[in-house]
Design a protein around this motif. Structure first.
Motif, PDB file in Angstrom:
ATOM      1  N   PRO A 272      26.299  44.404  45.752  1.00 53.16           N
ATOM      2  CA  PRO A 272      26.124  42.945  45.675  1.00 53.16           C
ATOM      3  C   PRO A 272      24.938  42.486  44.831  1.00 53.16           C
ATOM      4  N   GLU A 273      23.951  43.373  44.658  1.00 55.74           N
ATOM      5  CA  GLU A 273      22.810  43.016  43.797  1.00 55.74           C
ATOM      6  C   GLU A 273      22.819  43.881  42.538  1.00 55.74           C
ATOM      7  N   TYR A 274      23.926  44.611  42.328  1.00 56.66           N
ATOM      8  CA  TYR A 274      23.942  45.575  41.221  1.00 56.66           C
ATOM      9  C   TYR A 274      25.106  45.353  40.265  1.00 56.66           C
ATOM     10  N   ASP A 275      26.324  45.342  40.790  1.00 55.85           N
ATOM     11  CA  ASP A 275      27.505  45.113  39.942  1.00 55.85           C
ATOM     12  C   ASP A 275      28.597  44.505  40.808  1.00 55.85           C
ATOM     13  N   ILE A 276      29.026  43.295  40.440  1.00 52.55           N
ATOM     14  CA  ILE A 276      29.877  42.480  41.312  1.00 52.55           C
ATOM     15  C   ILE A 276      31.228  42.227  40.642  1.00 52.55           C
ATOM     16  N   PRO A 277      32.295  42.866  41.126  1.00 49.93           N
ATOM     17  CA  PRO A 277      33.634  42.616  40.568  1.00 49.93           C
ATOM     18  C   PRO A 277      34.194  41.240  40.937  1.00 49.93           C
ATOM     19  N   ALA A 278      35.299  40.885  40.292  1.00 49.18           N
ATOM     20  CA  ALA A 278      35.982  39.596  40.508  1.00 49.18           C
ATOM     21  C   ALA A 278      37.435  39.768  40.031  1.00 49.18           C
ATOM     22  N   PRO A 279      38.289  38.770  40.247  1.00 52.62           N
ATOM     23  CA  PRO A 279      39.674  38.907  39.775  1.00 52.62           C
ATOM     24  C   PRO A 279      39.794  38.792  38.253  1.00 52.62           C
ATOM     25  N   ASP A 280      40.805  39.463  37.734  1.00 50.20           N
ATOM     26  CA  ASP A 280      41.188  39.313  36.324  1.00 50.20           C
ATOM     27  C   ASP A 280      42.713  39.495  36.288  1.00 50.20           C
ATOM     28  N   VAL A 281      43.249  39.972  35.182  1.00 51.22           N
ATOM     29  CA  VAL A 281      44.708  40.055  35.047  1.00 51.22           C
ATOM     30  C   VAL A 281      45.293  40.924  36.174  1.00 51.22           C
ATOM     31  N   ASN A 282      46.268  40.365  36.867  1.00 48.54           N
ATOM     32  CA  ASN A 282      46.999  41.046  37.947  1.00 48.54           C
ATOM     33  C   ASN A 282      46.159  41.413  39.165  1.00 48.54           C
ATOM     34  N   THR A 283      44.986  40.816  39.301  1.00 45.38           N
ATOM     35  CA  THR A 283      44.249  40.955  40.567  1.00 45.38           C
ATOM     36  C   THR A 283      43.959  39.544  41.070  1.00 45.38           C
ATOM     37  N   ASN A 284      43.765  39.425  42.378  1.00 44.34           N
ATOM     38  CA  ASN A 284      43.585  38.077  42.944  1.00 44.34           C
ATOM     39  C   ASN A 284      42.712  38.133  44.188  1.00 44.34           C
TER      40      ASN A 284
END
Ligand code: NAD
Length: 434
Positions: free
Chosen positions: A151-163
């Motif tokens: 959470p303080e280092y590398d934070i993913p999020a949605p993009d193509v085909n993820t939600n």
């Protein structure tokens, strides 16, 4: 439908993607030359920092094991934690993820949020898997990434085909592998979560909303009336469908849409809300919609309209397709839809381009708001999110416009210069360790 997240019913039309990271480097070199970026800092920014490839096993519903390859590329974190989406697509590879991670660094630099750039993905054909298999793929990928995200280092999020559903599985897997006393302070491990699981109001529409806010600014600058203007959209997923719906609120007319299944056209106008509800009962795709005529890809690219909003994949506007384009403005909802050859042709034709790293930055801006809300245990109302998004993206638009004037250059190069100038200043302040 095999799973609820499915968006791609047919094999995707092939896109030319081998050169996508080369595109980034060409764009970077053009801007770095023009602004005379410090030669030492140029060396740093031309490289990604970390490239993680994980091969991991997942048990399928029938009991057999399948191996998957996932990536996380971290380009730069001098401005803040690495930040960037996760893509599930057969074309995901290290080259594509590198490009997408690098664009994320520039994006945060342009809109002045304290994030770096990263991106990730898993190479897979979504419609081959059931919902339970997708859940296990997501959880096992998260586990394989381990402490390479945080959470303080590398934070993913949605993009193509993820939600948001996929983000909820990542959240749950990540929290489940933390000591119990740490769990409640880690909900900002991903953004784009469902609202009840710590998501932000307005995140779902944020990228499309940002696209429309930048189009509004362009319309003001050009004394152009959006009421009655015609537009068409490539990609009818998160970004494309929101952009289409929000443009409609201006009284603009949607005349064509293309997705992975094909393209439809109606010169009298398509209702984006009606089209969206049709796709929800049609395997997530548009072909089969009865109120539009089916057209081929070339005819789609040739449509005469005021605005084109590419919101699907990279390398759509190239030396082959740019000559076909017949619009005043391209607002890049997608990342990398125009390659450098395409850019040159658009410039010679006098087509304005709001470049991806500015135009679609609404997503990362509201991801930043979600991250802040989680850290502060707050939840902001939608108006607050929208007002703050509007301020951030229109200020960024203004910075890019002024920089384009100052350097007498195109908007993509100007956007790069805004980002690179900020990164250069920070490197100069901080120096290089040791
Ligand atoms: P999505 O999965 O929700 O939608 C993708 C859409 O593209 C679908 O309608 C799909 O059918 C269509 N598509 C796929 N292949 C195609 C092809 N060959 N031709 C035409 N259409 C095709 O994805 P999304 O989240 O809307 O992302 C779309 C683009 O926007 C990507 O470039 C992504 O990186 C970028 N983006 C997304 C966000 C975000 O918040 N989701 C933020 C910034 C940028």
């Amino acid at each position: 439908m095999k799973n609820q997240i499915q968006k791609t019913a047919k094999k995707p039309r092939e896109t030319q993607k081998t050169s996508v990271y080369d595109n980034v480097i060409k764009q970077f070199n053009k801007a770095a030359d023009l602004m005379e970026l410090d030669i030492e800092i140029r060396k740093i920014l031309a490289k990604t920092t970390n490239e993680i490839t994980v091969n991991f096993p997942v048990k399928m519903d029938d009991g057999h094991i399948e191996m998957f390859t996932g990536y996380r590329v971290q380009h730069n974190n001098i401005l803040g934690p690495y930040k960037g989406g996760l893509r599930y697509h057969p074309a995901v590879d290290i080259n594509e993820v590198r490009a997408l991670a690098t664009w994320m660094t520039w994006k945060s630099g342009i809109v002045k949020i304290p994030f770096g750039g990263s991106k990730g993905g898993v190479q897979l054909q979504l419609d081959k898997y059931s919902i339970t298999e997708l859940e296990r793929i997501t959880r096992r990928f998260t586990f394989a990434l381990g402490d390479n995200i945080g959470p303080e280092y590398d934070i993913p999020a949605p993009d193509v085909n993820t939600n948001s559903q996929i983000m909820a599985w990542i959240l749950d897997t990540y929290l489940s592998t933390r000591p119990p006393c740490e769990r409640n302070r880690c909900t900002h491990i991903v953004t784009g979560k469902p609202i009840e699981s710590g998501g932000s109001l307005g995140r779902d529409k944020a990228t499309g909303q940002g696209v429309v806010f930048t189009i509004e600014e362009w319309a003001k600058d050009n004394n152009f009336n959006l009421k009655g203007a015609t537009y068409f959209v490539q990609g009818f997923g998160n970004v494309g469908s929101w952009a289409a719906r929000l443009m409609k609120l201006h009284g603009s007319e949607l005349i064509a849409v293309e997705d992975v299944s094909g393209a439809i056209f109606n010169p009298e106008g398509l209702d984006p809300e009606d089209l969206l509800s049709f796709t929800r009962s049609n395997n997530g795709v548009i072909v089969g919609y009865p109120k539009g005529e089916l057209i081929d890809h070339e005819t789609f690219m040739k449509i005469r309209a005021d605005i084109f909003i590419p919101s699907a994949l990279e390398n759509q506007i190239t030396a082959t397709t740019a000559p076909l384009i017949n619009v005043k403005l391209i607002a890049e909802g997608a990342n990398g839809p125009t390659d450098p050859d395409g850019d040159m042709i658009l410039q010679s034709k006098g087509v304005d381009v709001i470049p991806d790293i500015l135009c679609n930055a609404g997503g990362v801006i509201v991801s930043y708001f979600e991250w802040l809300q989680n850290k502060r245990s707050e939840s902001w109302d939608l108006d607050e999110v929208d007002i703050k998004l509007h301020k951030k993206i229109t200020e960024a638009y203004g910075r890019v416009r002024e920089t384009a004037k100052e350097y007498n250059t195109d908007w993509r190069t100007a956007a790069y210069i805004v980002a690179l100038s900020r990164l250069e200043r920070v490197y100069k302040d901080r120096g290089i360790f040791p």
